[in-house]
Design an enzyme around this catalytic site. Structure first.
Site, PDB file in Angstrom:
ATOM      1  N   CYS A 194       0.142   3.732   2.406  1.00  0.00           N
ATOM      2  CA  CYS A 194       0.354   4.415   1.121  1.00  0.00           C
ATOM      3  C   CYS A 194      -0.108   5.868   1.236  1.00  0.00           C
ATOM      4  CB  CYS A 194      -0.469   3.770   0.009  1.00  0.00           C
ATOM      5  SG  CYS A 194      -0.245   2.003  -0.199  1.00  0.00           S
ATOM      6  N   CYS A 197       2.027   9.108   2.552  1.00  0.00           N
ATOM      7  CA  CYS A 197       2.877   9.859   1.614  1.00  0.00           C
ATOM      8  C   CYS A 197       2.066  10.382   0.429  1.00  0.00           C
ATOM      9  CB  CYS A 197       3.998   8.969   1.072  1.00  0.00           C
ATOM     10  SG  CYS A 197       5.319   8.657   2.263  1.00  0.00           S
ATOM     11  N   CYS A 239       8.362   0.511  -2.234  1.00  0.00           N
ATOM     12  CA  CYS A 239       7.732   1.370  -1.224  1.00  0.00           C
ATOM     13  C   CYS A 239       7.651   0.651   0.114  1.00  0.00           C
ATOM     14  CB  CYS A 239       6.300   1.739  -1.647  1.00  0.00           C
ATOM     15  SG  CYS A 239       6.188   3.204  -2.681  1.00  0.00           S
TER      16      CYS A 239
END
Lengths: 278, 109, 140
Positions: A194, A197, A239
């Site tokens: 995570c 980004c 995601c």
């Protein structure tokens, strides 16, 4: 960290260098109330100085959709949940309104979730389904399906403007630790976490998309992409698919822990539920 | 009838006679374009709202012909003259023949 | 003629550009046809009509568009790069407060959105706006 930035930067250059930056200093004011879209980062988000709402990173047209509750298409679903609120369902002949007279009484709930109840980490979806199965004798709703996201939007909007404030110590600490570990763990074929980004590269362009910090203070959020409300867990799933990883289960322990950790990274931002994103 | 269809309209409660007011309308509808394929590769049949009308005391304000290129949950914003007190009538026509209606009163003062 | 990707790449860039151009009129003529059906081939006058659209749409699924043409009896919107160009037609009634309207539309790709107004005197006016539809990294 610099290395990652350079590599991603190069990848972005190979695509169009379009910018969709909205005006600097734009304010999120809904019904005369200004929401907090930037705040000093809490101490436990040690790698960033400031936390910022995803609204900041959207184009001015997308931003505009959130400025007025009529223009915000999410309110179609909030309206549906208002109808659902009074609808009797299940073996006990009860509706939400049988026990909870006014949905407004839930003001203050959204900013504190997820929280630990009796040793278990619970999200709003768990609380809704607990009511349905334990008190109404009704079938539980699926985590990210329309009835659930509409209801969590209706309950969540009662707290709009209140600062996110989840407990991360005491009983919550082990869950928070797990969420933090997940946040920084690289997964999938693209081998990304995570943080790659949303911490190392927010406010840069990933192809034509302006990366945000991945804050969850606006969920469930209406996405232009699929024209419906999306739960935070559904977004986590998206995601993970994007980085070619096998997503965890919606409502499962991994995403719940991640939800707590992410909520804690947004401490001080206003609840924006239901927000509008691309 | 497509499921979960719900109209929303925003009309000021009051106006002065002769005022031009802004009206916003939105209806929840998937607006299936007829261009998409399902998991088995079959075309999903078109199912849209194909017309929207707004009238005031029986006189037309706007009549919109709608094609599949209008987004899910179709939204329209337009202006109307309010000559007197009365009621706006909004009507959406679904491909399947269903008609969704809602009204909104406006006072003069 | 079937071309593999490798063969296509070895063909000169001039040929490639030609092929790309040759692809365009198909969609353009669809829009021309739709416009002609509305105007019966009447001359299209520039000006007197405004179209407001984002320069860049974050998602082609929901693109806000506004049109305005004082003195129009109707305004039609066309998306020249969509598989079918017609989008919507606003017909103004006696209680219309202005000859304008806004909606949200779907755009399949970067393209021109065209607005044609039929005026009270029977003439037609046109305006267009280019909207870049971005392919998101993760958001889109």
């Amino acid at each position: 960290m610099m290395m990652t930035k350079t590599l991603l930067g190069a990848a972005c250059l190979s695509v169009f260098a379009l910018t969709v930056h909205a005006e600097e200093g734009a304010k999120l004011i809904i019904d005369g109330e200004e929401l907090t879209i930037r705040a000093n980062a809490p101490a436990h988000a040690e790698n960033i100085d400031e936390v910022s709402s995803g609204w900041i990173y959207r184009s001015k047209e997308t931003q505009a959709l959130q400025l007025d509750d009529f223009d915000n298409p999410a309110f179609v679903f909030v309206d549906q949940a208002i109808d659902e609120w009074d609808k009797v369902d299940g073996s006990e002949g009860k509706a939400c309104s049988s026990c909870h007279e006014n949905v407004e009484d839930f003001a203050g709930l959204r900013p504190t979730l997820p929280r630990v109840d009796d040793g278990k980490l619970v999200s709003m979806e768990n609380l809704v389904n607990e009511c349905r199965t334990e008190r109404m004798g009704a079938e539980p709703w699926k985590w990210s399906k329309g009835k659930m996201t509409s209801m969590t939007a209706l309950i969540g909007v009662q707290s709009r403007g209140m600062p996110v404030n989840v407990a991360i110590d005491g009983d919550a600490a082990p869950f928070w630790d797990k969420g933090k570990e997940l946040y920084y763990t690289r997964v999938g074929q693209l081998d990304m976490a995570c943080s790659n980004c949303h911490e190392d590269n927010y406010d840069t362009m990933i192809r034509a998309d302006h990366l945000s910090q991945g804050q969850i203070n606006g969920f469930p959020t209406y996405r232009l992409k699929n024209a419906k409300l999306n739960s935070s867990h559904a977004r986590f799933k998206g995601c993970m698919s994007n980085i070619r990883a096998e997503p965890y289960k919606e409502g499962g322990p991994e995403f719940q822990a991640l939800e707590l950790y992410l909520a804690s990274r947004g401490q001080g931002l206003s609840v924006e539920t239901p927000s509008v994103r691309n | 009838m497509a499921s979960g269809v719900k109209p929303r309209v925003k009309v000021p409660k009051k106006a002065t006679a002769g005022d031009v007011i802004t009206i916003k309308t939105l209806i929840s509808h998937k607006m299936e374009s007829g261009q998409r394929k399902d998991g088995d590769g079959n075309l999903v049949p078109r199912s849209i709202i194909n017309r929207f009308t707004a009238d005031f005391n029986g006189q037309n304000v706007i009549d919109v012909l709608i094609e599949p290129a209008v987004s899910t949950n179709p939204f329209f914003e337009f202006e109307a003259v309010v000559p007197e007190a009365g009621e706006f009538q909004f009507t959406w026509y679904d491909d399947d023949g269903t008609v969704y209606e809602t009204g909104k009163k406006i006072a003069i003062g | 003629m079937e071309l593999t990707r490798r063969q296509t790449l070895t063909i000169g860039s001039g040929t490639f550009a030609f092929a790309a151009l040759a692809g365009l009129p198909a969609f353009a003529s669809l829009t021309d046809d739709a416009v002609a059906a509305m105007t019966n081939g009447a001359e299209l006058i520039d000006g007197g009509i405004d179209i407001t659209a984002p320069e860049i749409a974050e998602n082609g699924n929901t693109v806000p568009i506004a049109v305005s043409a004082p003195g129009a009896v109707e305004i039609a919107l066309f998306a020249s790069g969509n598989p079918t160009p017609a989008v919507a037609t606003f017909k103004f009634g006696p209680l219309s407060g202005s000859r304008s309207g806004s909606t949200r539309i779907r755009l399949a790709k970067t393209q021109d959105v065209v607005a044609i107004a039929k005026m009270e005197d029977g003439t037609f006016r046109q305006a267009s706006a280019t909207v870049k539809v971005t392919i998101g990294g993760c958001g889109g």
